[in-house]
Scaffold this active site. Structure first.
Site, PDB file in Angstrom:
ATOM      1  N   ASP A  70       0.769  -1.423  -0.303  1.00 23.58           N
ATOM      2  CA  ASP A  70       0.224  -0.342   0.327  1.00 23.58           C
ATOM      3  C   ASP A  70       1.319   0.945  -0.484  1.00 23.58           C
ATOM      4  O   ASP A  70       2.093   1.479   0.302  1.00 23.58           O
ATOM      5  CB  ASP A  70      -0.748   0.128   0.998  1.00 23.58           C
ATOM      6  CG  ASP A  70      -0.105  -0.029   2.571  1.00 23.58           C
ATOM      7  OD1 ASP A  70       0.982  -0.030   2.891  1.00 23.58           O
ATOM      8  OD2 ASP A  70      -1.138  -1.101   3.556  1.00 23.58           O
ATOM      9  N   ASP A 139      -7.344  -3.097  14.638  1.00 20.71           N
ATOM     10  CA  ASP A 139      -9.396  -3.864  14.064  1.00 20.71           C
ATOM     11  C   ASP A 139      -9.519  -4.771  13.312  1.00 20.71           C
ATOM     12  O   ASP A 139     -10.224  -5.265  12.782  1.00 20.71           O
ATOM     13  CB  ASP A 139     -10.001  -2.733  13.092  1.00 20.71           C
ATOM     14  CG  ASP A 139      -9.699  -1.916  12.471  1.00 20.71           C
ATOM     15  OD1 ASP A 139      -8.592  -2.786  11.592  1.00 20.71           O
ATOM     16  OD2 ASP A 139     -10.198  -0.595  11.542  1.00 20.71           O
ATOM     17  N   HIS A 141      -7.563  -5.223  10.739  1.00 16.44           N
ATOM     18  CA  HIS A 141      -7.296  -4.957   8.504  1.00 16.44           C
ATOM     19  C   HIS A 141      -6.418  -4.924   8.487  1.00 16.44           C
ATOM     20  O   HIS A 141      -4.881  -5.460   8.852  1.00 16.44           O
ATOM     21  CB  HIS A 141      -7.244  -3.674   8.310  1.00 16.44           C
ATOM     22  CG  HIS A 141      -6.121  -2.572   8.971  1.00 16.44           C
ATOM     23  ND1 HIS A 141      -6.955  -1.723  10.448  1.00 16.44           N
ATOM     24  CD2 HIS A 141      -5.318  -2.535   8.077  1.00 16.44           C
ATOM     25  CE1 HIS A 141      -5.396  -0.960   9.805  1.00 16.44           C
ATOM     26  NE2 HIS A 141      -4.814  -1.040   8.716  1.00 16.44           N
ATOM     27  N   GLU A 146      -9.365  -1.858   4.821  1.00 19.11           N
ATOM     28  CA  GLU A 146     -10.672  -1.492   7.146  1.00 19.11           C
ATOM     29  C   GLU A 146     -11.721  -2.375   7.163  1.00 19.11           C
ATOM     30  O   GLU A 146     -12.123  -3.228   5.380  1.00 19.11           O
ATOM     31  CB  GLU A 146     -11.143  -0.008   6.001  1.00 19.11           C
ATOM     32  CG  GLU A 146      -9.477   0.532   6.304  1.00 19.11           C
ATOM     33  CD  GLU A 146      -8.844   1.056   7.328  1.00 19.11           C
ATOM     34  OE1 GLU A 146      -8.414   0.198   7.564  1.00 19.11           O
ATOM     35  OE2 GLU A 146      -8.011   2.646   7.246  1.00 19.11           O
TER      36      GLU A 146
END
Length: 265
Positions: A70, A139, A141, A146
């Site tokens: 990314d 979380d 991801h 996400e």
């Protein structure tokens, strides 16, 4: 799915495992080893160990092609928090990988959609990725996929959640306003297409994500759980990151991986 429960330093294990795979593959200019790479805090120890192995003559990256996960949208490549900068500072500048073998998403591309499509095609043109390494967010991801990302998603532009931006603000003088709101990221489907996937998890703040990856069902709200769908998925954790697992779960994986904890394979 494999779980490698270590006392500490999952990056060391991953580096040794990757180096072994590269050597076994015996890459050449005509048949390079294609490696997917992450950024963040947890992989730093992996890059340090890979550099050590390279300096010791145990692994070469001359015939390795890399694709990064990314990149932030809008940060100049020479910005200290861009992933271009991170990768060169922490890895590429210290090994023998040719510049032309390095592939990173361009967060300043005039047409982000075309940039993402071209990135996917380039991976296909190289015959796919042998090993994709990633970290995991608090979380759950992976890359910048996400919560609620499609588990068949491809490389695309994503809006970053408030939690992700808050977590990454530690790299931006603890000022969340400096953290970009968008990023280009490989998709969950892109990761699952790789021949192997290694996810690194370190610290108590990753323990809940690890439990959802291992003990719960596949759920797009915890994209790391997609690792369950992969034929060769490996989750490498330190002790703190396993704290939310059931005792019997942890005991099971320690028993079946006992011979691989210090001798990665």
């Amino acid at each position: 799915m494999r779980l490698i429960p270590l006392k500490n330093n999952p990056g060391w294990w991953a580096a040794r495992y990757i180096a072994g795979k590269i050597k076994t593959f015996s890459p050449s200019a005509e048949n390079p080893f294609v490696l997917g790479l992450p950024t963040g805090g947890t992989p730093i120890s992996m890059y340090r160990e890979l550099i050590n192995l390279h300096r010791a003559g145990e692994v070469s990256f001359k015939h390795v092609v890399t694709f990064n996960m990314d990149e932030y949208v809008g940060l100049p490549e020479d910005h200290p928090q861009s992933y271009h900068y991170y990768m060169h500072e922490n890895f590429f500048n210290h090994v023998d990988i040719p510049k032309e073998n390095i592939n990173l998403l361009d967060g300043n591309a005039p047409d982000p959609e075309k940039e993402c499509e071209a990135y996917e095609q380039k991976i296909i043109n190289h015959g796919g990725i042998q090993i994709f390494v990633g970290g995991v967010g608090t979380d759950g991801h992976i890359a910048f996929n996400e919560p609620a990302s499609s588990l068949s998603s491809r490389t695309r532009i994503k809006t970053l959640t408030l939690e992700t931006r808050m977590g990454n603000s530690r790299f931006f003088n603890n000022n969340m306003e400096e953290v970009p709101k968008y990023a280009l990221t490989v998709g969950v489907g892109t990761l699952l297409d790789s021949k192997e996937v290694i996810i690194l998890a370190s610290g108590l703040n990753k323990a809940l994500a690890v439990s959802y990856a291992v003990e719960h069902g596949v759920n797009h709200l915890w994209t790391v759980s997609a690792l369950q769908l992969h034929r060769k998925g490996i989750l490498v954790c330190d002790e703190d990151a396993t704290m939310e697992l059931k005792v019997k779960t942890l005991k099971y994986f320690k028993q079946i991986e006992v011979d691989n904890l210090q001798d990665p394979k």
